[in-house]
Write an enzyme that holds these catalytic residues in place. Structure first.
Site, PDB file in Angstrom:
ATOM      1  N   ASP A   9      62.383  89.528  41.081  1.00 55.13           N
ATOM      2  CA  ASP A   9      63.063  88.250  41.269  1.00 55.13           C
ATOM      3  C   ASP A   9      61.959  87.203  41.397  1.00 55.13           C
ATOM      4  O   ASP A   9      61.106  87.303  42.277  1.00 55.13           O
ATOM      5  CB  ASP A   9      63.904  88.322  42.537  1.00 55.13           C
ATOM      6  CG  ASP A   9      64.610  87.018  42.866  1.00 55.13           C
ATOM      7  OD1 ASP A   9      64.267  85.984  42.268  1.00 55.13           O
ATOM      8  OD2 ASP A   9      65.484  87.033  43.752  1.00 55.13           O
ATOM      9  N   ILE A  10      61.948  86.200  40.536  1.00 59.92           N
ATOM     10  CA  ILE A  10      60.844  85.251  40.509  1.00 59.92           C
ATOM     11  C   ILE A  10      60.687  84.501  41.830  1.00 59.92           C
ATOM     12  O   ILE A  10      59.583  84.066  42.184  1.00 59.92           O
ATOM     13  CB  ILE A  10      60.982  84.257  39.331  1.00 59.92           C
ATOM     14  CG1 ILE A  10      59.650  83.557  39.078  1.00 59.92           C
ATOM     15  CG2 ILE A  10      62.111  83.264  39.572  1.00 59.92           C
ATOM     16  CD1 ILE A  10      59.586  82.786  37.777  1.00 59.92           C
ATOM     17  N   GLY A  31      71.930  80.488  37.451  1.00 59.70           N
ATOM     18  CA  GLY A  31      70.802  81.254  36.927  1.00 59.70           C
ATOM     19  C   GLY A  31      69.526  81.059  37.722  1.00 59.70           C
ATOM     20  O   GLY A  31      69.539  80.829  38.939  1.00 59.70           O
ATOM     21  N   ASP A  33      67.429  78.619  37.724  1.00 62.22           N
ATOM     22  CA  ASP A  33      67.357  77.276  38.305  1.00 62.22           C
ATOM     23  C   ASP A  33      67.980  77.253  39.701  1.00 62.22           C
ATOM     24  O   ASP A  33      67.351  76.822  40.676  1.00 62.22           O
ATOM     25  CB  ASP A  33      68.090  76.309  37.370  1.00 62.22           C
ATOM     26  CG  ASP A  33      67.866  74.846  37.742  1.00 62.22           C
ATOM     27  OD1 ASP A  33      66.865  74.556  38.427  1.00 62.22           O
ATOM     28  OD2 ASP A  33      68.684  73.998  37.338  1.00 62.22           O
ATOM     29  N   GLY A 119      68.794  82.277  29.342  1.00 62.29           N
ATOM     30  CA  GLY A 119      70.044  82.358  30.100  1.00 62.29           C
ATOM     31  C   GLY A 119      71.144  81.580  29.404  1.00 62.29           C
ATOM     32  O   GLY A 119      71.548  81.901  28.284  1.00 62.29           O
ATOM     33  N   VAL A 120      71.600  80.519  30.063  1.00 61.61           N
ATOM     34  CA  VAL A 120      72.700  79.729  29.505  1.00 61.61           C
ATOM     35  C   VAL A 120      72.305  79.024  28.214  1.00 61.61           C
ATOM     36  O   VAL A 120      73.171  78.675  27.400  1.00 61.61           O
ATOM     37  CB  VAL A 120      73.203  78.691  30.533  1.00 61.61           C
ATOM     38  CG1 VAL A 120      73.814  79.387  31.729  1.00 61.61           C
ATOM     39  CG2 VAL A 120      72.084  77.753  30.967  1.00 61.61           C
ATOM     40  N   TYR A 121      70.994  78.837  27.979  1.00 65.98           N
ATOM     41  CA  TYR A 121      70.565  78.185  26.737  1.00 65.98           C
ATOM     42  C   TYR A 121      70.602  79.136  25.549  1.00 65.98           C
ATOM     43  O   TYR A 121      70.503  78.710  24.408  1.00 65.98           O
ATOM     44  CB  TYR A 121      69.161  77.603  26.892  1.00 65.98           C
ATOM     45  CG  TYR A 121      69.098  76.364  27.778  1.00 65.98           C
ATOM     46  CD1 TYR A 121      70.244  75.660  28.120  1.00 65.98           C
ATOM     47  CD2 TYR A 121      67.879  75.901  28.256  1.00 65.98           C
ATOM     48  CE1 TYR A 121      70.184  74.538  28.918  1.00 65.98           C
ATOM     49  CE2 TYR A 121      67.806  74.767  29.056  1.00 65.98           C
ATOM     50  CZ  TYR A 121      68.971  74.085  29.382  1.00 65.98           C
ATOM     51  OH  TYR A 121      68.909  72.965  30.181  1.00 65.98           O
TER      52      TYR A 121
END
Length: 360
Positions: A9-10, A31, A33, A119-121
């Site tokens: 996990d970043i 996500g 962000d 992710g969403v992109y």
């Protein structure tokens, strides 16, 4: 190690700078962000983000990291994937390049990236990974910074393409073949009849649902039967032990330095191509009896573009060996045998196959 891929996990990674896949506007949604905002302290971080305002796609901006184990958060806005023909690759490359340059300007010693825009992109993960590796590897050729690429789930992406299919085939062919030959060799004491009985018991199947070819079995038996375990050993030359010890060969370090001289490469060229930090390389250079870990020795062999025989020789001087039953060794052997010496591609293949990556 200047570059590594990890599964984590970043928000839990320790680095001077953490890269956030940001929204163009000073808001956060979901996500990576959202996870970074929550871990850093959403109210404080959002207030700082509003001071920056809108961020263009491909650009990067910096805020403090607040509660994260980092000094800075570098916010970069990735491309929305359409079809790959609308500048998506250039924009994603700019995200990595601009973030790396920001970290260098801030004198960061380390930076952690997520797989930006996947992710969403919707950027395809395998292509995004290739962009990341390409930009990072080029940057590291002329800059000193540790880069961590953080993949939350190792199974979140699959590396595609002929290269990695060929790696899989090479592992399967060599690992299974060598293991099978070893099995027959260990049972040679029973003679040919024992191997024939074993062949009948196997019913032409290797236990993994794979058909065993008759030619493969005969080859394995031939290797065993033709070997002469009780053949007399050739007499040693008439030399004393003291004389033999006076003629000990080069150490790993001595051989390495000779190879570097012969290659015409500088020390910097070598340790950067080996995905190695300067401090470790200095330790090796200053200690003629240095004994490296295998992944370090192999990384240096890759950096020097050694063929397989010279790689084996270098490993032996460190009392190491390539093992036919080790998948990591087989992957490295695959690339060396094809004279493919890009350590980042090799490390991608190692990571994909759950093996430790090379470097030091």
């Amino acid at each position: 190690m200047p570059f590594k891929i990890i599964r984590n996990d970043i928000t839990k990674v320790k680095a001077d700078a953490i890269v956030n896949t940001a929204n163009p506007q000073p808001i956060y949604a979901s996500g990576t962000d959202a996870a970074i905002y929550k871990a850093a302290g959403a109210d404080q971080l959002l207030a700082e983000r509003k001071k920056i305002g809108a961020i263009e796609r491909g650009q990067a901006a910096v805020t403090p990291a607040f509660a994260l184990s980092a000094k800075y958060i570098i916010h970069t806005v990735g491309p929305s994937w359409i079809d790959g023909n609308h500048g998506e690759f250039d924009t994603l490359s700019a995200c990595y390049k601009n973030s790396l340059e920001k970290a260098t300007d801030l004198k960061c010693k380390s930076i952690a990236f997520p797989l930006i825009a996947t992710g969403v992109y919707g950027f395809p993960k395998d292509r995004a990974l290739q962009v990341a590796i390409t930009v990072i590897s080029r940057f590291l050729l002329s800059n000193e910074i540790d880069v961590i690429l953080v993949v939350f789930d190792r199974h979140a992406f699959e590396l595609s393409g002929k290269l990695f299919r060929d790696v899989d085939s090479f592992i399967d062919e060599n690992y299974v073949s060598k293991q099978r030959k070893q099995e027959y060799r260990e049972n040679i004491s029973g003679g040919r009849s024992e191997s024939i009985n074993r062949r009948r018991n196997l019913d032409q199947n290797d236990g993994d649902g794979q058909k065993i070819n008759e030619s493969d079995i005969l080859l394995a038996e031939s290797v065993c039967m033709d070997s002469a375990p009780y053949a007399p050993v050739a007499s040693a030359p008439d030399i004393s032990l003291d004389d033999a010890l006076d003629n000990v060969g080069e150490t790993f370090q001595q051989r390495l330095l000779h190879l570097i001289d012969e290659s015409g490469l500088s020390d910097v060229d070598v340790y950067k191509r080996a995905n190695m930090d300067r401090k470790l390389f200095s330790k090796i250079r200053c200690n003629k009896d240095y004994k490296p870990r295998k992944k370090t020795a192999l990384a240096l062999a890759i950096a020097l573009k050694l063929n397989l025989d010279d790689t084996v020789d270098l490993l032996q001087r460190a009392e190491l060996a390539l093992s036919p039953s080790n998948k990591s060794d087989l992957i490295v052997e695959y690339f060396i045998s094809r004279q493919e010496y890009d350590i980042y591609n090799i490390n991608m293949a190692l990571f994909q196959h759950h093996q430790p990556i090379l470097g030091g």
